[in-house]
Design an enzyme around this catalytic site. Sequence first.
Site, PDB file in Angstrom:
ATOM      1  N   ASP A   1     -12.661 -26.072 -27.245  1.00  0.00           N
ATOM      2  CA  ASP A   1     -13.093 -25.014 -26.336  1.00  0.00           C
ATOM      3  C   ASP A   1     -12.409 -23.726 -26.766  1.00  0.00           C
ATOM      4  O   ASP A   1     -11.204 -23.709 -27.016  1.00  0.00           O
ATOM      5  CB  ASP A   1     -12.694 -25.373 -24.899  1.00  0.00           C
ATOM      6  CG  ASP A   1     -13.761 -24.993 -23.892  1.00  0.00           C
ATOM      7  OD1 ASP A   1     -14.126 -23.803 -23.865  1.00  0.00           O
ATOM      8  OD2 ASP A   1     -14.219 -25.869 -23.142  1.00  0.00           O
TER       9      ASP A   1
ATOM     10  N   ASP B   1     -16.438 -20.287 -24.345  1.00  0.00           N
ATOM     11  CA  ASP B   1     -16.466 -20.045 -22.908  1.00  0.00           C
ATOM     12  C   ASP B   1     -17.017 -18.647 -22.589  1.00  0.00           C
ATOM     13  O   ASP B   1     -16.542 -17.654 -23.156  1.00  0.00           O
ATOM     14  CB  ASP B   1     -15.016 -20.152 -22.403  1.00  0.00           C
ATOM     15  CG  ASP B   1     -14.917 -20.216 -20.897  1.00  0.00           C
ATOM     16  OD1 ASP B   1     -15.339 -21.232 -20.322  1.00  0.00           O
ATOM     17  OD2 ASP B   1     -14.403 -19.256 -20.287  1.00  0.00           O
TER      18      ASP B   1
ATOM     19  N   GLU C   1     -21.417 -20.641 -24.298  1.00  0.00           N
ATOM     20  CA  GLU C   1     -21.752 -20.762 -22.874  1.00  0.00           C
ATOM     21  C   GLU C   1     -22.212 -19.396 -22.383  1.00  0.00           C
ATOM     22  O   GLU C   1     -21.478 -18.419 -22.501  1.00  0.00           O
ATOM     23  CB  GLU C   1     -20.527 -21.215 -22.078  1.00  0.00           C
ATOM     24  CG  GLU C   1     -20.894 -21.529 -20.634  1.00  0.00           C
ATOM     25  CD  GLU C   1     -19.739 -21.374 -19.661  1.00  0.00           C
ATOM     26  OE1 GLU C   1     -19.804 -21.984 -18.585  1.00  0.00           O
ATOM     27  OE2 GLU C   1     -18.776 -20.635 -19.950  1.00  0.00           O
TER      28      GLU C   1
ATOM     29  N   HIS D   1     -18.303 -29.965 -16.725  1.00  0.00           N
ATOM     30  CA  HIS D   1     -17.180 -29.955 -15.777  1.00  0.00           C
ATOM     31  C   HIS D   1     -17.350 -28.933 -14.656  1.00  0.00           C
ATOM     32  O   HIS D   1     -16.503 -28.862 -13.773  1.00  0.00           O
ATOM     33  CB  HIS D   1     -15.889 -29.674 -16.548  1.00  0.00           C
ATOM     34  CG  HIS D   1     -15.912 -28.314 -17.189  1.00  0.00           C
ATOM     35  ND1 HIS D   1     -16.759 -27.997 -18.230  1.00  0.00           N
ATOM     36  CD2 HIS D   1     -15.234 -27.184 -16.909  1.00  0.00           C
ATOM     37  CE1 HIS D   1     -16.591 -26.727 -18.553  1.00  0.00           C
ATOM     38  NE2 HIS D   1     -15.662 -26.209 -17.777  1.00  0.00           N
ATOM     39  N   ASP D   2     -18.401 -28.118 -14.713  1.00  0.00           N
ATOM     40  CA  ASP D   2     -18.647 -27.126 -13.663  1.00  0.00           C
ATOM     41  C   ASP D   2     -19.803 -27.515 -12.748  1.00  0.00           C
ATOM     42  O   ASP D   2     -20.074 -26.813 -11.770  1.00  0.00           O
ATOM     43  CB  ASP D   2     -19.003 -25.764 -14.285  1.00  0.00           C
ATOM     44  CG  ASP D   2     -17.866 -25.166 -15.086  1.00  0.00           C
ATOM     45  OD1 ASP D   2     -16.699 -25.399 -14.739  1.00  0.00           O
ATOM     46  OD2 ASP D   2     -18.154 -24.452 -16.077  1.00  0.00           O
TER      47      ASP D   2
HETATM   48  C1  NOJ Z   1     -16.595 -21.288 -17.685  1.00  0.00           C
HETATM   49  C2  NOJ Z   1     -15.896 -22.605 -17.655  1.00  0.00           C
HETATM   50  O1  NOJ Z   1     -16.786 -23.621 -17.960  1.00  0.00           O
HETATM   51  C3  NOJ Z   1     -15.276 -22.743 -16.286  1.00  0.00           C
HETATM   52  O2  NOJ Z   1     -14.765 -24.019 -16.059  1.00  0.00           O
HETATM   53  C4  NOJ Z   1     -14.214 -21.679 -16.155  1.00  0.00           C
HETATM   54  O3  NOJ Z   1     -13.700 -21.693 -14.844  1.00  0.00           O
HETATM   55  C5  NOJ Z   1     -14.756 -20.288 -16.461  1.00  0.00           C
HETATM   56  N1  NOJ Z   1     -15.628 -20.247 -17.600  1.00  0.00           N
HETATM   57  C6  NOJ Z   1     -13.631 -19.342 -16.724  1.00  0.00           C
HETATM   58  O4  NOJ Z   1     -13.019 -19.653 -17.955  1.00  0.00           O
END
Ligand code: NOJ
Length: 544
Positions: free
Chosen positions: A96, A184, A235, A308-309
């Site tokens: 990541d 990210d 992302e 994970h989100d």
């Molecule tokens: C996206 C990530 O997937 C998430 O988990 C994170 O809180 C935010 N970016 C900030 O880094």
Amino acid sequence: MEWWKKAVVYQIYPRSFMDSDGDGIGDLQGIISKLDYLKELGVDVLWLSPIYDSPNDDNGYDIRDYRKIMQEFGTMDDFDRMLDGIHERGMRLVMDLVVNHTSDEHRWFTERPDYYIWKGQPNNWRSFFSGSAWQFDETRQQYYLHLFSRKQPDLNWENEELRHEVYKMMRWWLDKGVDGFRMDVINMISKDQSFPDGIDGDGTPHFFNGPRVHEFLQEMNKNVLSDYDIVTVGEMPGAGTEDAKLYTGPGRNELNMIFTFEHMNLDQGPGGKWELQPLRLTDLKENLEKWQVELYGNGWNSLYWNNHDQPRIVSRFGNDGEYRKQSAKMLATCLHFLQGTPYIYQGEELGMTNVAFASIDEYRDIETLNMYKEKRAQGMQHENLMEAIHAKGRDNARTPMQWDASENAGFTKGNPWIPVNPNYPEINAGNREETDSVFRYYQKLIALRKEVEVITEGDFKLLFREDEEVFAYTRQTADEQLTVYCNFSATPRELPVPKGCVLIGNYPPQENQGAVQLRPYEALCFFDGNKNGGMDRGKDGENG
Ligand code: NOJ
């Protein structure tokens, strides 16, 4: 063809994957102990959420030192051993890369204020984690920008020296042998330098796909990425198909693929993710169709239901009660026969579900906790907030991986940092040998991607567009055709018999008598490949 077009990626959230030393927190030795499991599943690439030194305000997405391993996760020696173990098994490792922001405990934050974004007066942008996106700093008597938590100050990508520091750090990891990066919120690195107010505090039009983002990514590509045989995925909240073509298109020299959010935002109201709204299947179909058609030959996409989100897909778009296994497999079928690179999030291959903790005290995620606090202060009801958290909270994805039926699901001998989902005695990896396990089904889908060309290459056509229960499509090349039928409902449905034989399905086979009878949450994929001596898989495909 580039290797990553045929690859399947598995995402590990290290904190919740496997704890080797009993401190209740997953770690690198834990991952090492499960590499054979991942090999057994058949995935090609492992993506690890951040494992760098961090004060863990946002579980590692707030990095204090990019070249150090988080103490709870182990040491650099453990890392080297893990990387060797991954490579020995013929898999690859994606790290990541979190460079939109650092932790406020990164030494840059005190030593190099010019690497961050400071203003005498804040604008009205709101943070994704509630409240203003600006924090006053007593020492500097100025505000710094933090799109996420106060402990995640945004980096100033206008600063060329900073950019080259980032590139140097990336090369350091690549020279160690890592095989790529998941980047990210990488489409937020370029901010409109006039920092205009946003409507109702929404700053996103001024930093999603900002003015210099393509220039920065091309610079990164030239300085780093183009020198290595790696995979990159960005992302990108707020990136549409036109953006995706620019980020991933042939000859653009930016990234290999992106994560879009469009299909993940269909079950929310205009107020955002906490405003629950049932999914209309036709919206999902229309959206996935758009991405399939628009990117065909013009770019490349990633395919995902979970990370994970996000809440667990079987609880979200499937049925996590009576038809848990069937719907988990149906959703997998629907996704894995699309064009793109599929991502599997830990536990998805077991059909893991959402969790509904009774008390807010059992939640750990900063986004959830800040939102709860803010909305309670505004007078919203506890019950309504808990309902939203149960449906959408990020901790749904972060409960420990369910390895077996022993205490704490075999994740830890200690006290887990977040409670285990109480359904672990029934849903766990120990059951994967059962003939109808979700795991075995994922194994077959992964294997098929290696065998059947049309899965990677074919074009996409949506069938039965207006149908609110069935998602059906074809994929086609000159030699091969796939037809995929997915019943997103518990209602049995009758559909015409397509060309070819059953390649895979999630129920025991049945005789088709003039029509296909789709059972609740049934998925069936038909393959026709006989035209130019293509493969003939016979009558009995893979079912289970
Ligand atoms: C996206 C990530 O997937 C998430 O988990 C994170 O809180 C935010 N970016 C900030 O880094």
